[in-house]
Design a protein around this motif. Structure first.
Motif, short mmCIF file in Angstrom:
data_model
loop_
_atom_site.label_atom_id
_atom_site.label_comp_id
_atom_site.label_asym_id
_atom_site.label_seq_id
_atom_site.Cartn_x
_atom_site.Cartn_y
_atom_site.Cartn_z
N ASP A 11 0.84 -1.19 0.00
CA ASP A 11 0.00 0.00 0.00
C ASP A 11 0.88 1.25 0.00
OD1 ASP A 11 -2.75 -1.14 2.11
OD2 ASP A 11 -2.34 -1.42 -0.01
N ALA A 12 0.84 2.01 -1.08
CA ALA A 12 1.56 3.28 -1.10
C ALA A 12 0.87 4.25 -0.16
CB ALA A 12 1.62 3.82 -2.52
N ARG A 13 1.65 5.16 0.41
CA ARG A 13 1.07 6.12 1.34
C ARG A 13 0.58 7.32 0.53
NH1 ARG A 13 2.15 6.83 6.96
NH2 ARG A 13 1.35 8.81 7.72
N PRO A 14 -0.73 7.54 0.41
CA PRO A 14 -1.21 8.68 -0.36
C PRO A 14 -0.80 9.99 0.28
CG PRO A 14 -2.98 7.08 0.09
CD PRO A 14 -1.83 6.72 0.97
N ALA A 15 -0.47 10.97 -0.55
CA ALA A 15 -0.13 12.29 -0.04
C ALA A 15 -1.38 12.95 0.55
CB ALA A 15 0.42 13.16 -1.17
N VAL A 16 -1.16 13.75 1.59
CA VAL A 16 -2.28 14.41 2.26
C VAL A 16 -3.09 15.25 1.28
CG1 VAL A 16 -2.84 16.23 3.93
CG2 VAL A 16 -1.27 14.40 4.57
N ALA A 17 -2.41 15.97 0.38
CA ALA A 17 -3.12 16.80 -0.59
C ALA A 17 -4.00 15.96 -1.51
CB ALA A 17 -2.13 17.62 -1.41
N ASP A 18 -3.52 14.77 -1.89
CA ASP A 18 -4.33 13.89 -2.73
C ASP A 18 -5.56 13.40 -1.98
OD1 ASP A 18 -2.54 14.13 -4.82
OD2 ASP A 18 -1.42 12.33 -4.29
N VAL A 19 -5.36 13.06 -0.70
CA VAL A 19 -6.50 12.60 0.11
C VAL A 19 -7.53 13.71 0.24
CG1 VAL A 19 -7.20 11.72 2.37
CG2 VAL A 19 -5.04 10.98 1.37
N LEU A 20 -7.07 14.92 0.53
CA LEU A 20 -8.00 16.04 0.69
C LEU A 20 -8.73 16.33 -0.61
CD1 LEU A 20 -9.26 18.32 2.29
CD2 LEU A 20 -7.20 19.69 1.88
N SER A 21 -8.01 16.32 -1.72
CA SER A 21 -8.65 16.58 -3.02
C SER A 21 -9.72 15.54 -3.33
CB SER A 21 -7.59 16.60 -4.13
OG SER A 21 -6.68 17.66 -3.95
N ARG A 22 -9.39 14.28 -3.09
CA ARG A 22 -10.37 13.22 -3.36
C ARG A 22 -11.55 13.30 -2.39
NH1 ARG A 22 -7.94 9.15 -6.53
NH2 ARG A 22 -6.37 10.22 -7.81
N ALA A 23 -11.28 13.68 -1.14
CA ALA A 23 -12.38 13.82 -0.18
C ALA A 23 -13.32 14.96 -0.58
CB ALA A 23 -11.81 14.07 1.22
N LEU A 24 -12.75 16.05 -1.10
CA LEU A 24 -13.59 17.16 -1.59
C LEU A 24 -14.43 16.70 -2.78
CD1 LEU A 24 -10.97 20.00 -1.29
CD2 LEU A 24 -13.28 20.10 -0.32
N ALA A 25 -13.81 15.98 -3.69
CA ALA A 25 -14.53 15.51 -4.86
C ALA A 25 -15.65 14.53 -4.48
CB ALA A 25 -13.56 14.85 -5.84
N SER A 338 -0.69 23.27 7.16
CA SER A 338 -0.42 23.54 5.74
C SER A 338 -1.65 24.16 5.10
CB SER A 338 0.00 22.27 4.99
OG SER A 338 -0.99 21.26 5.09
N ALA A 339 -1.40 24.98 4.07
CA ALA A 339 -2.47 25.73 3.39
C ALA A 339 -2.81 25.08 2.06
CB ALA A 339 -2.02 27.18 3.17
N HIS A 340 -4.10 24.92 1.81
CA HIS A 340 -4.57 24.27 0.58
C HIS A 340 -5.68 25.11 -0.04
CE1 HIS A 340 -2.57 20.34 1.58
NE2 HIS A 340 -2.57 20.94 2.76
N GLY A 341 -5.75 25.06 -1.36
CA GLY A 341 -6.77 25.81 -2.06
C GLY A 341 -8.13 25.14 -2.00
N PRO A 342 -9.14 25.75 -2.62
CA PRO A 342 -10.49 25.18 -2.60
C PRO A 342 -10.57 23.78 -3.21
CG PRO A 342 -10.56 27.47 -3.29
CD PRO A 342 -9.11 27.09 -3.26
N ASP A 343 -9.59 23.42 -4.05
CA ASP A 343 -9.57 22.08 -4.64
C ASP A 343 -8.76 21.08 -3.82
OD1 ASP A 343 -7.07 23.11 -5.07
OD2 ASP A 343 -7.01 22.66 -7.22
N GLY A 344 -8.18 21.54 -2.72
CA GLY A 344 -7.40 20.66 -1.87
C GLY A 344 -5.92 20.62 -2.19
N ARG A 345 -5.52 21.23 -3.31
CA ARG A 345 -4.11 21.22 -3.68
C ARG A 345 -3.34 22.23 -2.84
NH1 ARG A 345 -3.83 16.61 -5.14
NH2 ARG A 345 -1.64 17.12 -5.51
N PRO A 346 -2.05 21.99 -2.57
CA PRO A 346 -1.27 22.94 -1.77
C PRO A 346 -1.23 24.32 -2.41
CG PRO A 346 -0.11 20.84 -1.99
CD PRO A 346 -1.27 20.78 -2.93
N LYS A 347 -1.35 25.35 -1.61
CA LYS A 347 -1.28 26.72 -2.11
C LYS A 347 0.20 27.09 -2.35
CE LYS A 347 -4.17 29.83 -1.40
NZ LYS A 347 -4.96 30.99 -0.93
#
Length: 454
Positions: A11-25, A338-347
């Motif tokens: 199991d690869a460790r998903p990046a936090v930004a990827d998890v947040l983006s997918r959770a938003l979607a 850490s700061a992330h945009g409305p899409d969950g990606r790092p600012k």
């Protein structure tokens, strides 16, 4: 537990930004779901495996998870399926452990203030019990039946001193836990208790957690080991069969590195007392924060951003209700943000110094003071890292804010970069808050003076 825990292997460790983006979607978070906790399932299992590997050379050890670090039934069930035991410190935590599927003989009750009924239940179930003091030993003697299967121990306070955080240092001169070992006559009284009660077979010592250096923790455990030898010598037989050495491995909150490691902890124990790990005594561990903290994060929406006194203030939905220690003791419990945009990606916008504040109605509700971050604006998201223990899983009900949802996540099995979510706890509803706040007794205080008392 009969079910097998999922394997973290591959199991690869998903990046936090990827998890947040997918959770938003997926709609797990958004404008109407502005705060949630996330737990890395595979990461938790890797941490368990790291603990087990660190103690691989110890002949007999039971690893228990400190339920207070993450009192969520699905998480506890995952750990039970992975072969862990469970340390509990209240009737509620005992009920959670049983609901999660831990066998009673793999549960340890450590509450410093146990009622007679709580002790009676534990003894009838066969749960291991560490008495906090000598008076409790005598209470156990009165309640314990002859056929009781519980392993019974006594907690000592080795009085080796405290770490950098007083509130989490449990081996100071005046700590409330255990029998103060260095007080006059304490050693003799402990030996006498073991002499009177042949069923007393375990010693328990726990020096503290965050802020306690490994040599200090190891010194406290070594003191328990020396006391066990004294008890056996004085009684002329092998009476002590186990040592509960607690947990307390600190967590690095400064960056992503896991330090110190469980292997380093074992090395510190071996240096303090080489015979501690030779198998003479069955060891019990009670780790919590070190297994969960770095495997969880909290995401919260920035509802407003404004300036006050020349400083930007981002008003978010993450405050003392989900990061109580960080808000009340910011120097001791600072969390990375850490700061992330409305899409969950790092600012990536220019950084400026700003406060990240929470939603509670008191001025100190700030999770990050004067922190340099990309400029935050309405609709952005902040992530509080290393929050998998003692944070969103131990929510404070100040201002009657609902407890947030918690979701587990892992990389999809097909290796295509997908992320699979599982709800661990649903967000508390407003109706549930009202019911919890006495709705069933709404008219209780409106009775007239002539009403009969209930």
């Amino acid at each position: 537990m009969n079910s097998a825990a999922p394997s973290p292997v591959g199991d690869a460790r998903p990046a936090v930004a990827d998890v947040l983006s997918r959770a938003l979607a997926a709609g797990l978070v958004g404008p109407d779901r502005p705060v949630a906790g996330f737990l890395d399932t595979a990461g938790i299992l890797r941490s368990v495996e790291g603990l087990r590997t660190a103690f691989a050379g110890v002949p007999d050890v039971l690893h228990t998870f400190a339920a207070k670090a993450c009192p969520l039934v699905p998480v506890l069930r995952l750990l039970a399926a992975a072969g862990m035991g469970c340390e509990v410190a209240s009737p509620g935590e005992l009920r959670l452990a049983l609901a999660a599927g831990f066998e009673p003989e793999r549960i340890v009750l450590d509450s410093p203030v146990k009622t007679g009924s709580e002790l009676r239940e534990a003894l009838e179930l066969g749960v291991a019990v560490n008495a906090d003091n000598l008076a409790e030993v005598e209470r156990v003697a009165r309640l314990r039946r002859a056929d009781c299967s519980s392993v019974l121990g006594l907690r000592i306070n080795p009085q080796v001193g405290g770490g950098s955080i007083a509130a989490t240092s449990t081996a100071t001169d005046h700590a409330k836990f255990g029998v103060a070992l260095r007080d006059a006559g304490a050693g003799d009284r402990i030996v006498e208790a073991f002499a009177r009660h042949p069923w007393l077979t375990r010693l328990h010592a726990h020096v503290g957690s965050q802020g306690c250096p490994l040599p200090l923790i190891a010194e406290g455990v070594a003191a328990a080991h020396r006391l066990a030898a004294v008890i056996d010598e004085r009684l002329g037989e092998r009476r002590v069969t186990g040592l509960d050495i607690g947990g307390g491995l600190p967590v690095n909150h400064a960056d992503d590195r896991v330090t110190p490691t469980h292997a380093e902890y074992v090395a510190a124990l071996r240096e303090a007392e080489p015979a501690l790990l030779d198998g003479r005594y069955r060891l019990v561990t009670e780790f919590g924060r070190s297994l969960l903290a770095k495997n969880g994060f909290l995401a919260a929406r920035v509802e407003y951003a404004k300036d006050a006194g020349g400083r930007r203030v981002a008003l978010t939905h993450a405050g003392a209700q989900v990061a109580t220690r960080t808000v009340l003791l910011p120097d001791a419990w600072a969390l990375r943000v850490s700061a992330h945009g409305p899409d969950g990606r790092p600012k990536t916008s220019p950084a400026l110094r700003q406060d990240v504040a929470g939603p509670l109605c008191f001025a100190g509700d700030v999770v990050a003071h004067d922190r340099e971050l990309p400029e935050l604006a309405e609709g952005d998201w902040v992530v509080l890292h290393d929050a998998g223990a003692y944070c969103f899983t131990a929510a404070w009900s100040y201002n009657s804010l609902p407890r947030p949802a918690v979701h587990g996540y892992r990389a999809a099995a097909d290796g295509g970069g997908g992320i699979v979510f599982a709800t661990v706890r649903s967000a508390q509803t407003l109706d549930e808050i009202v019911r919890e706040s006495g709705l069933d007794h709404a008219d209780a205080l409106l009775r007239g003076p002539g009403d009969a008392p209930v």
